[in-house]
Design a protein around this motif. Structure first.
Motif, PDB file in Angstrom:
ATOM      1  N   GLY A   1      -1.442  -1.566  -8.062  1.00  0.00           N
ATOM      2  CA  GLY A   1      -0.795  -0.279  -8.334  1.00  0.00           C
ATOM      3  C   GLY A   1      -1.767   0.873  -8.211  1.00  0.00           C
ATOM      4  O   GLY A   1      -1.565   1.925  -8.810  1.00  0.00           O
ATOM      5  N   THR A   2      -2.818   0.710  -7.403  1.00  0.00           N
ATOM      6  CA  THR A   2      -3.795   1.792  -7.221  1.00  0.00           C
ATOM      7  C   THR A   2      -3.187   2.968  -6.473  1.00  0.00           C
ATOM      8  O   THR A   2      -3.297   4.121  -6.886  1.00  0.00           O
ATOM      9  N   THR A   3      -2.542   2.680  -5.350  1.00  0.00           N
ATOM     10  CA  THR A   3      -1.976   3.769  -4.543  1.00  0.00           C
ATOM     11  C   THR A   3      -0.641   4.185  -5.143  1.00  0.00           C
ATOM     12  O   THR A   3       0.253   3.357  -5.319  1.00  0.00           O
ATOM     13  N   ASN A  40      -1.918  -4.684  -4.232  1.00  0.00           N
ATOM     14  CA  ASN A  40      -3.183  -5.426  -4.172  1.00  0.00           C
ATOM     15  C   ASN A  40      -3.377  -6.319  -2.942  1.00  0.00           C
ATOM     16  O   ASN A  40      -4.362  -7.047  -2.868  1.00  0.00           O
ATOM     17  N   GLY A  94      -3.985  -5.314   0.009  1.00  0.00           N
ATOM     18  CA  GLY A  94      -5.020  -4.745   0.870  1.00  0.00           C
ATOM     19  C   GLY A  94      -4.516  -3.697   1.850  1.00  0.00           C
ATOM     20  O   GLY A  94      -5.124  -3.471   2.900  1.00  0.00           O
ATOM     21  N   LYS A  95      -3.436  -2.999   1.489  1.00  0.00           N
ATOM     22  CA  LYS A  95      -2.890  -1.977   2.396  1.00  0.00           C
ATOM     23  C   LYS A  95      -3.864  -0.823   2.595  1.00  0.00           C
ATOM     24  O   LYS A  95      -4.132  -0.407   3.728  1.00  0.00           O
ATOM     25  N   SER A  96      -4.398  -0.344   1.468  1.00  0.00           N
ATOM     26  CA  SER A  96      -5.323   0.789   1.580  1.00  0.00           C
ATOM     27  C   SER A  96      -6.591   0.358   2.308  1.00  0.00           C
ATOM     28  O   SER A  96      -7.151   1.122   3.106  1.00  0.00           O
ATOM     29  N   SER A  97      -7.026  -0.880   2.068  1.00  0.00           N
ATOM     30  CA  SER A  97      -8.219  -1.379   2.762  1.00  0.00           C
ATOM     31  C   SER A  97      -7.971  -1.429   4.257  1.00  0.00           C
ATOM     32  O   SER A  97      -8.849  -1.114   5.058  1.00  0.00           O
ATOM     33  N   ASP A 147     -10.625 -13.962   5.027  1.00  0.00           N
ATOM     34  CA  ASP A 147     -12.017 -14.346   4.707  1.00  0.00           C
ATOM     35  C   ASP A 147     -12.089 -15.197   3.457  1.00  0.00           C
ATOM     36  O   ASP A 147     -13.054 -15.927   3.239  1.00  0.00           O
ATOM     37  N   ALA A 172      -9.173  -7.238   6.303  1.00  0.00           N
ATOM     38  CA  ALA A 172      -9.470  -5.805   6.275  1.00  0.00           C
ATOM     39  C   ALA A 172     -10.901  -5.597   5.796  1.00  0.00           C
ATOM     40  O   ALA A 172     -11.547  -4.621   6.155  1.00  0.00           O
ATOM     41  N   LYS A 173     -11.375  -6.561   4.991  1.00  0.00           N
ATOM     42  CA  LYS A 173     -12.705  -6.398   4.406  1.00  0.00           C
ATOM     43  C   LYS A 173     -13.803  -6.614   5.435  1.00  0.00           C
ATOM     44  O   LYS A 173     -14.705  -5.786   5.563  1.00  0.00           O
ATOM     45  N   LYS A 199      -6.897 -10.811   4.084  1.00  0.00           N
ATOM     46  CA  LYS A 199      -7.873 -11.542   3.247  1.00  0.00           C
ATOM     47  C   LYS A 199      -8.117 -12.953   3.767  1.00  0.00           C
ATOM     48  O   LYS A 199      -8.333 -13.879   2.977  1.00  0.00           O
TER      49      LYS A 199
HETATM   50  N1  GTP Z   1     -11.903 -10.525   0.283  1.00  0.00           N
HETATM   51  C1  GTP Z   1     -11.087  -9.558   0.664  1.00  0.00           C
HETATM   52  N2  GTP Z   1     -10.697  -8.634  -0.205  1.00  0.00           N
HETATM   53  C2  GTP Z   1      -9.880  -7.656   0.199  1.00  0.00           C
HETATM   54  C3  GTP Z   1      -9.425  -7.585   1.542  1.00  0.00           C
HETATM   55  N3  GTP Z   1      -8.624  -6.504   1.652  1.00  0.00           N
HETATM   56  C4  GTP Z   1      -8.577  -5.930   0.434  1.00  0.00           C
HETATM   57  N4  GTP Z   1      -9.331  -6.619  -0.450  1.00  0.00           N
HETATM   58  C5  GTP Z   1      -9.523  -6.337  -1.880  1.00  0.00           C
HETATM   59  O1  GTP Z   1      -8.271  -6.374  -2.517  1.00  0.00           O
HETATM   60  C6  GTP Z   1      -8.190  -5.401  -3.551  1.00  0.00           C
HETATM   61  C7  GTP Z   1      -6.972  -4.516  -3.336  1.00  0.00           C
HETATM   62  O2  GTP Z   1      -7.147  -3.768  -2.156  1.00  0.00           O
HETATM   63  P1  GTP Z   1      -6.328  -2.446  -1.842  1.00  0.00           P
HETATM   64  O3  GTP Z   1      -6.647  -2.059  -0.446  1.00  0.00           O
HETATM   65  O4  GTP Z   1      -6.550  -1.432  -2.899  1.00  0.00           O
HETATM   66  O5  GTP Z   1      -4.859  -3.007  -1.939  1.00  0.00           O
HETATM   67  P2  GTP Z   1      -3.474  -2.206  -1.849  1.00  0.00           P
HETATM   68  O6  GTP Z   1      -2.496  -3.091  -1.177  1.00  0.00           O
HETATM   69  O7  GTP Z   1      -3.675  -0.867  -1.287  1.00  0.00           O
HETATM   70  O8  GTP Z   1      -3.095  -2.106  -3.377  1.00  0.00           O
HETATM   71  P3  GTP Z   1      -2.120  -1.054  -4.101  1.00  0.00           P
HETATM   72  O9  GTP Z   1      -2.526   0.321  -3.703  1.00  0.00           O
HETATM   73  O10 GTP Z   1      -2.372  -1.299  -5.548  1.00  0.00           O
HETATM   74  O11 GTP Z   1      -0.736  -1.389  -3.720  1.00  0.00           O
HETATM   75  C8  GTP Z   1      -9.513  -4.646  -3.497  1.00  0.00           C
HETATM   76  O12 GTP Z   1     -10.368  -5.178  -4.475  1.00  0.00           O
HETATM   77  C9  GTP Z   1     -10.039  -4.931  -2.110  1.00  0.00           C
HETATM   78  O13 GTP Z   1     -11.445  -4.891  -2.048  1.00  0.00           O
HETATM   79  C10 GTP Z   1      -9.868  -8.593   2.460  1.00  0.00           C
HETATM   80  O14 GTP Z   1      -9.533  -8.622   3.639  1.00  0.00           O
HETATM   81  N5  GTP Z   1     -10.690  -9.550   1.958  1.00  0.00           N
END
Ligand code: GTP
Ligand code: MG
Length: 490
Positions: free
Chosen positions: A283-285, A260, A262-265, A368, A394-395, A366
């Motif tokens: 745990g999405t990815t 969570n 934001g790796k995928s983002s 922001d 990333a957002k 994050k």
């Molecule tokens: N505000 C904000 N939200 C973010 C940012 N990057 C990611 N998110 C949010 O964080 C949540 C998780 O983002 P993912 O990119 O799925 O995170 P991940 O690390 O890939 O998560 P897993 O695959 O579960 O390990 C999502 O709801 C995104 O929209 C950011 O820079 N700012």
């Protein structure tokens, strides 16, 4: 033929079995060969190319007659029918005849440019093989045309490799630098280095014959100064070659961190496309998602992975195991954190498991959601590993360009480098080995005359390494590896 002369000198094997293999190879290296030279699939035109090898003009003339019904003027484009064995046209197109040595391979070459359909080209190819059976025409192996060009002194080895690299180049920068290598820029620099090493060797070897003069030699001939200049020049060539290798191979960048964060983002932001699934659920990815992106022409192979945490979920467990596997293979690891929590205990235990010596970029994502401003700071890594922190979102995309910049810096990329040539790992290894030989030579020179023969030996070894790049002293095994990676018809 000059190529054969070089072949004999460069490749004369020591024992008898290799001696036999050597002559067998010489024999197959002059077989007449044919292949479709254009890419598989449909296209406006397609080219079938024959290199006549030892069969020479005696085979080329009847072949032209059989295939086109006429004698072709050298290097003239003739619009002709391509005939089957019954004299009927399979296709019509341009035929070109290049008598040796003025051809790509340096042998007599016939090129048939027909329409680019896979079946029509197969038919023309089959017709060539049937018509050429009498003089042993066979299908070319991958890279065999270019191998001939090398053996016949049309190209040196570094240039031959540049042909393959140009074909495979995936960015404009890679095309430009492969072009420079093909045109001979890399080889010229290597030759210039070899010349300087030879000059120094001649001085040293001459002195070795007159031992009483050894003491004066290093001073009188300014051997140390000459060696220092060679080393400087080699360092320059190596740094340009390193840049080139980077363009060719790219860098593998692994996104790792807790769920969570934001790796995928971040993968999506870097790629500018929605490649990986993003949800607020930790745990999405589960499985890795890989994408190659270009930053200033450098291919970055970015790999998004499953978030690292303790879990009982079987599927997630496998995903996490794979994440660690990817981290082990990474050139750079991006350790992602949530800027709101900073470095947590879990992050510390993740970081503790990172392989040593691999550059780590800590990415505070994050921003922001916090009052942290986007930015970069250098941190003290463990040992001499590179460690820095990039703060971004990333957002919103704020600070992403800083991350790109850091990745380029870690890759060692110098912006605006014009004189890059597309080098391979093989070249870097040889250059580094030569560098080490010259360093040892300098050490011997510092110990004065007692070590003059060792000084001479290191120079000889350095020269051998440099020669292996252009192929002057390259073993058959290596040639086999290099040319087998070409496509057929090249
Ligand atoms: N505000 C904000 N939200 C973010 C940012 N990057 C990611 N998110 C949010 O964080 C949540 C998780 O983002 P993912 O990119 O799925 O995170 P991940 O690390 O890939 O998560 P897993 O695959 O579960 O390990 C999502 O709801 C995104 O929209 C950011 O820079 N700012
Ligand atoms: Mg994810």
């Amino acid at each position: 033929m000059p190529g054969v002369r070089r072949t004999v000198r460069a490749r004369f094997p020591a024992d008898f079995s290799r001696f036999l293999a050597f002559f067998t190879m010489l024999a197959t290296d002059s077989d007449p060969i044919v292949a479709i030279a254009t890419a598989p699939g449909r296209g406006g035109i397609g080219v079938v190319r024959i290199s006549f090898g030892r069969a020479g003009e005696a085979a080329a003339q009847p072949m032209m007659q059989a295939l086109t019904g006429q004698t072709l003027a050298p290097r003239h484009a003739s619009y002709v029918p391509f005939l089957d064995d019954g004299g009927n046209a399979l296709d019509r197109g341009i035929a070109l005849y290049f008598p040796a040595p003025h051809s790509y391979t340096g042998e007599h070459v016939l090129e048939l440019q027909g329409h680019g359909g896979p079946i029509v080209l197969q038919l023309i190819l089959q017709r060539c093989i049937d018509a050429g059976r009498a003089f042993g025409l066979r299908l070319a192996e991958p890279g065999e045309f270019t191998r001939r060009a090398f053996l016949n002194d049309k190209l040196d080895l570094a240039q031959a490799e540049a042909v393959a690299d140009l074909i495979e180049a995936s960015t404009e920068a890679a095309v430009r630098s492969a072009g420079r290598s093909l045109e001979g820029a890399f080889s010229r620099d290597i030759h210039a280095l070899v010349e300087e090493v030879i000059t120094l060797r001649m001085l040293v070897e001459a002195t070795l014959d007159f031992p009483e003069e050894e003491i004066d030699f290093l001073e009188a001939a300014d051997a140390r100064g000459k060696l220092a200049r060679i080393r400087e020049r080699l360092a320059l060539v190596l740094s340009e070659a390193r840049q080139g290798a980077l363009l060719r191979e790219g860098l593998s960048v692994v996104l790792a961190g807790q769920p969570n964060v934001g790796k995928s983002s971040l993968l999506n932001a870097l790629a500018g496309a929605e490649l990986a699934i993003v949800t607020p659920i930790a745990g999405t990815t589960r499985d890795k998602v890989a994408q190659t992106i270009q930053v200033e022409g450098i291919p970055l192979h970015v790999i998004d992975t499953a978030g690292l945490r303790e879990t009982e979920d079987e599927v997630e467990k496998i995903g996490i195991e794979r994440t660690w596997g990817e981290i082990q293979r990474a050139d750079v690891v991006l350790h992602l954190l949530d800027a709101r929590s900073g470095v947590t205990r879990d992050d510390e235990s993740i970081a503790a498991r990172f392989p040593s010596g691999v550059p780590i970029v800590r990415v505070l994502n994050k921003t922001d959601l916090t009052d942290v401003a986007p930015g970069v700071i250098g941190l003290n890594g463990i040992g001499d590993a590179d460690l820095c922190e990039v703060r971004l979102s990333a957002k919103t995309g704020n600070g992403i360009h800083l991350l790109r910049g850091e990745l380029l810096r870690i890759a060692g990329w110098q912006a605006g480098a014009e004189s890059v040539y597309l080098a391979r790992e093989r070249h870097l290894i040889a250059l580094r080995a030569a560098q080490e030989n010259l360093r040892l030579a300098a050490e011997h020179a510092d110990q004065n005359s007692q070590a003059l023969d060792l000084f001479a030996e290191e120079l000889r070894l350095a020269q051998e390494q440099l020669n292996s790049i252009t192929g002057e002293f390259t073993s058959d095994d290596l040639l086999g590896v290099i040319f087998s990676r070409f496509c057929i018809g090249k």
